[in-house]
Design an enzyme around this catalytic site. Structure first.
Site, mmCIF file in Angstrom:
data_model
loop_
_atom_site.group_PDB
_atom_site.id
_atom_site.type_symbol
_atom_site.label_atom_id
_atom_site.label_comp_id
_atom_site.label_asym_id
_atom_site.label_seq_id
_atom_site.Cartn_x
_atom_site.Cartn_y
_atom_site.Cartn_z
ATOM 1 N N HIS A 257 0.843 -1.190 0.000
ATOM 2 C CA HIS A 257 0.000 0.000 0.000
ATOM 3 C C HIS A 257 0.875 1.235 0.000
ATOM 4 O O HIS A 257 1.943 1.229 0.613
ATOM 5 C CB HIS A 257 -0.919 0.010 1.229
ATOM 6 C CG HIS A 257 -2.073 0.947 1.078
ATOM 7 N ND1 HIS A 257 -1.983 2.275 1.408
ATOM 8 C CD2 HIS A 257 -3.323 0.741 0.602
ATOM 9 C CE1 HIS A 257 -3.153 2.855 1.146
ATOM 10 N NE2 HIS A 257 -3.980 1.951 0.652
ATOM 11 N N GLU A 315 -7.790 -5.267 -0.300
ATOM 12 C CA GLU A 315 -8.340 -6.013 -1.424
ATOM 13 C C GLU A 315 -8.350 -7.523 -1.220
ATOM 14 O O GLU A 315 -9.174 -8.221 -1.781
ATOM 15 C CB GLU A 315 -7.561 -5.692 -2.709
ATOM 16 C CG GLU A 315 -7.474 -4.224 -3.051
ATOM 17 C CD GLU A 315 -8.767 -3.696 -3.620
ATOM 18 O OE1 GLU A 315 -9.834 -4.112 -3.163
ATOM 19 O OE2 GLU A 315 -8.696 -2.858 -4.523
HETATM 20 N N1 ACO Z 1 4.012 -7.529 -4.785
HETATM 21 C C1 ACO Z 1 5.327 -7.522 -5.078
HETATM 22 N N2 ACO Z 1 6.099 -6.432 -4.961
HETATM 23 C C2 ACO Z 1 5.528 -5.301 -4.541
HETATM 24 C C3 ACO Z 1 4.152 -5.233 -4.203
HETATM 25 C C4 ACO Z 1 3.374 -6.404 -4.338
HETATM 26 N N3 ACO Z 1 2.069 -6.416 -4.063
HETATM 27 N N4 ACO Z 1 3.847 -3.977 -3.813
HETATM 28 C C5 ACO Z 1 4.992 -3.279 -3.902
HETATM 29 N N5 ACO Z 1 5.999 -4.060 -4.336
HETATM 30 C C6 ACO Z 1 7.390 -3.694 -4.543
HETATM 31 C C7 ACO Z 1 7.550 -2.615 -5.583
HETATM 32 O O1 ACO Z 1 7.711 -3.178 -6.882
HETATM 33 C C8 ACO Z 1 8.800 -1.921 -5.108
HETATM 34 O O2 ACO Z 1 9.903 -2.726 -5.459
HETATM 35 P P1 ACO Z 1 11.319 -2.056 -5.804
HETATM 36 O O3 ACO Z 1 11.621 -1.085 -4.688
HETATM 37 O O4 ACO Z 1 12.240 -3.212 -5.880
HETATM 38 O O5 ACO Z 1 11.101 -1.359 -7.108
HETATM 39 C C9 ACO Z 1 8.695 -2.006 -3.595
HETATM 40 O O6 ACO Z 1 7.857 -3.130 -3.332
HETATM 41 C C10 ACO Z 1 8.128 -0.794 -2.916
HETATM 42 O O7 ACO Z 1 6.909 -0.480 -3.492
HETATM 43 P P2 ACO Z 1 6.140 0.835 -3.026
HETATM 44 O O8 ACO Z 1 6.850 2.031 -3.586
HETATM 45 O O9 ACO Z 1 5.935 0.789 -1.567
HETATM 46 O O10 ACO Z 1 4.788 0.622 -3.709
HETATM 47 P P3 ACO Z 1 3.841 1.743 -4.270
HETATM 48 O O11 ACO Z 1 3.524 2.725 -3.213
HETATM 49 O O12 ACO Z 1 4.330 2.261 -5.565
HETATM 50 O O13 ACO Z 1 2.603 0.845 -4.623
HETATM 51 C C11 ACO Z 1 0.712 -0.447 -4.595
HETATM 52 C C12 ACO Z 1 1.540 0.581 -3.826
HETATM 53 C C13 ACO Z 1 0.430 0.106 -6.005
HETATM 54 C C14 ACO Z 1 -0.599 -0.682 -3.893
HETATM 55 C C15 ACO Z 1 1.539 -1.749 -4.694
HETATM 56 O O14 ACO Z 1 1.833 -2.220 -3.399
HETATM 57 C C16 ACO Z 1 0.867 -2.820 -5.536
HETATM 58 O O15 ACO Z 1 0.981 -2.801 -6.758
HETATM 59 N N6 ACO Z 1 0.131 -3.779 -4.890
HETATM 60 C C17 ACO Z 1 -0.567 -4.794 -5.613
HETATM 61 C C18 ACO Z 1 -1.876 -4.243 -6.173
HETATM 62 C C19 ACO Z 1 -2.911 -4.014 -5.087
HETATM 63 O O16 ACO Z 1 -3.127 -4.848 -4.209
HETATM 64 N N7 ACO Z 1 -3.603 -2.839 -5.182
HETATM 65 C C20 ACO Z 1 -4.650 -2.457 -4.235
HETATM 66 C C21 ACO Z 1 -4.147 -1.390 -3.287
HETATM 67 S S1 ACO Z 1 -5.350 -0.992 -2.078
HETATM 68 C C22 ACO Z 1 -6.404 0.091 -2.846
HETATM 69 O O17 ACO Z 1 -6.043 0.846 -3.713
HETATM 70 C C23 ACO Z 1 -7.777 0.097 -2.451
#
Ligand code: ACO
Length: 378
Positions: A257, A315
């Site tokens: 998140h 989710e």
């Molecule tokens: N699975 C694997 N890797 C992940 C995930 C995940 N679910 N979420 C983040 N990461 C990774 C990113 O790729 C990033 O890797 P890196 O530093 O090696 O490039 C690292 O973890 C840090 O990511 P953040 O910058 O903290 O993530 P960001 O804030 O950009 O994204 C998001 C948040 C979009 C929700 C992301 O966690 C994601 O894509 N989750 C999966 C989709 C999801 O469940 N969405 C629903 C969110 S809740 C809502 O909107 C109601």
């Protein structure tokens, strides 16, 4: 006149405070969510959807008379116009997916004089009608008209299945809708506020918000999250399956998140609601499997992305709860919209009051000093 230089460039606006709100407080570090003064754990399970809506719109809980009036007002506009019905029939015939159908049909909901409160009522009241009618038409069934004596949540389930739902089902759905009703400056709410900030109307704002919610990084995750649980099938396969996904560089849907760096508090509310729902259900093995998948996912995310604090988000249990209510995965994101439209409209009211155009800056990184060449010389 040139723009002032932006202080810092934040491509996802992280850390930027774009507004002040009385609606919800998202404490990402502590994993707390407060909606209009109430912890989500309390509000989600105790309030009816209508009480929660009144609270968001008016800043206080309704008394019995105010609640009855809101129920009546919603019932009066729950049946959609012939124009909306025509759009739904046309898009169902063309096999348009549910979120696109919701976006198109909600564009028809404006009141004639564009009054904000009338628009908000129509939008909130009609979302379940639209989603349910489109679903039924897509399945080759006639839409079911809402019943005035049923609550908002009960009507949604009724219009989908044609059967009056049980009290437990209605409570589970209300818990879900209340849990997702508002959540700070998320992408779809921000979209709605940007649109209203131009002094545009609420229908335009909500149509834009639906578009933002549709994306898999925002509201589009629960369907894929449930697919993963089904594909894993049994707990012993969870680790290898999830590892293979992470090895391919894929994200695990339902985890991570932008704001929460601990477990999303909404996940707990929905996990408890799902547990109650599945307690009496033949499908309760699925609930147990989901718990195992969750444990494996959190462990592996820490291994693959150490220190990123990736934990369960709303989710993951949304998928489980809505599946327990017999909703198909295609309806998970539209059902999210049925809940979140309460927050969108409340934010629109706040933005209207603030009346300040939202207009950030950009940093130019393009070419400079080019000389024009006529087309025949290029
Ligand atoms: N699975 C694997 N890797 C992940 C995930 C995940 N679910 N979420 C983040 N990461 C990774 C990113 O790729 C990033 O890797 P890196 O530093 O090696 O490039 C690292 O973890 C840090 O990511 P953040 O910058 O903290 O993530 P960001 O804030 O950009 O994204 C998001 C948040 C979009 C929700 C992301 O966690 C994601 O894509 N989750 C999966 C989709 C999801 O469940 N969405 C629903 C969110 S809740 C809502 O909107 C109601």
């Amino acid at each position: 006149m040139s723009e002032k230089t932006a202080v810092t460039f934040a491509p996802g606006l992280e850390g930027v405070v774009a507004t002040r709100t009385r609606l919800s407080n998202v404490d990402g570090a502590a994993g707390r969510l407060v909606i209009a003064g109430f912890p989500v754990e309390e509000l989600a399970v105790r309030a009816s959807f209508e009480e929660m809506l009144y609270l968001l719109w008016n800043g206080a809980l309704p008394d019995a008379e105010e609640l009855a009036a809101l129920r009546r007002d919603l019932a009066a506009v729950r049946v959609v116009s012939q124009t909306t019905k025509d759009v739904l029939e046309a898009v169902a015939a063309e096999k348009v997916p549910p979120m696109d159908a919701l976006r198109m049909a909600s564009g028809t909901l404006g009141s004639r004089d564009g009054d904000d409160r009338d628009d908000a009522l129509r939008l909130v009241a009609a979302f379940p009608t639209i989603v349910a009618a489109h679903r039924r038409l897509s399945q080759g069934n006639e839409p079911v008209e809402p019943r005035p004596e049923l609550s908002h949540a009960a009507n949604y389930l009724y219009m989908l299945s044609g059967e009056v739902p049980s009290a437990e089902q209605v409570q589970a759905l209300e818990t879900y809708l209340n849990t997702v009703s508002d959540h700070g400056m998320n992408a779809s709410t921000f979209t709605a506020r940007v649109i209203v900030s131009t002094r545009s109307d609420l229908v335009s704002a909500v149509v834009g918000a639906v578009g933002a919610l549709k994306g898999p990084l925002h509201g589009g995750a629960p369907g894929p999250a449930l697919d993963v649980v089904f594909e894993i099938g049994e707990a012993s396969r969870a680790e290898s399956y999830l590892r293979a996904k992470l090895d391919r560089g894929e994200r695990l849907m339902g985890f991570g998140h932008r704001v929460y760096k601990v477990r999303d508090p909404r996940a707990d509310v929905l996990a408890s609601a799902a547990e109650r729902l599945y307690a009496t259900d033949a499908d309760r093995d699925l609930y147990r499997l989901a718990l195992e998948v969750e444990k494996a996912a959190i462990r592996l995310l820490e291994e693959y992305k150490p220190g990123r604090n990736l934990d369960t988000n709303v989710e993951f249990y949304t998928a489980l709860l809505l599946h327990g209510l017999r909703l198909p995965p295609e309806l998970f994101t539209p059902t999210f919209a049925v809940g979140r439209v309460a927050g969108w409209t409340a934010h629109c009211f706040e933005q209207r009051e603030l009346d300040r155009l939202i207009r950030p800056q950009s940093e130019y990184v393009g070419a400079e000093g080019r000389a024009w060449e006529p087309v025949e010389e290029r």
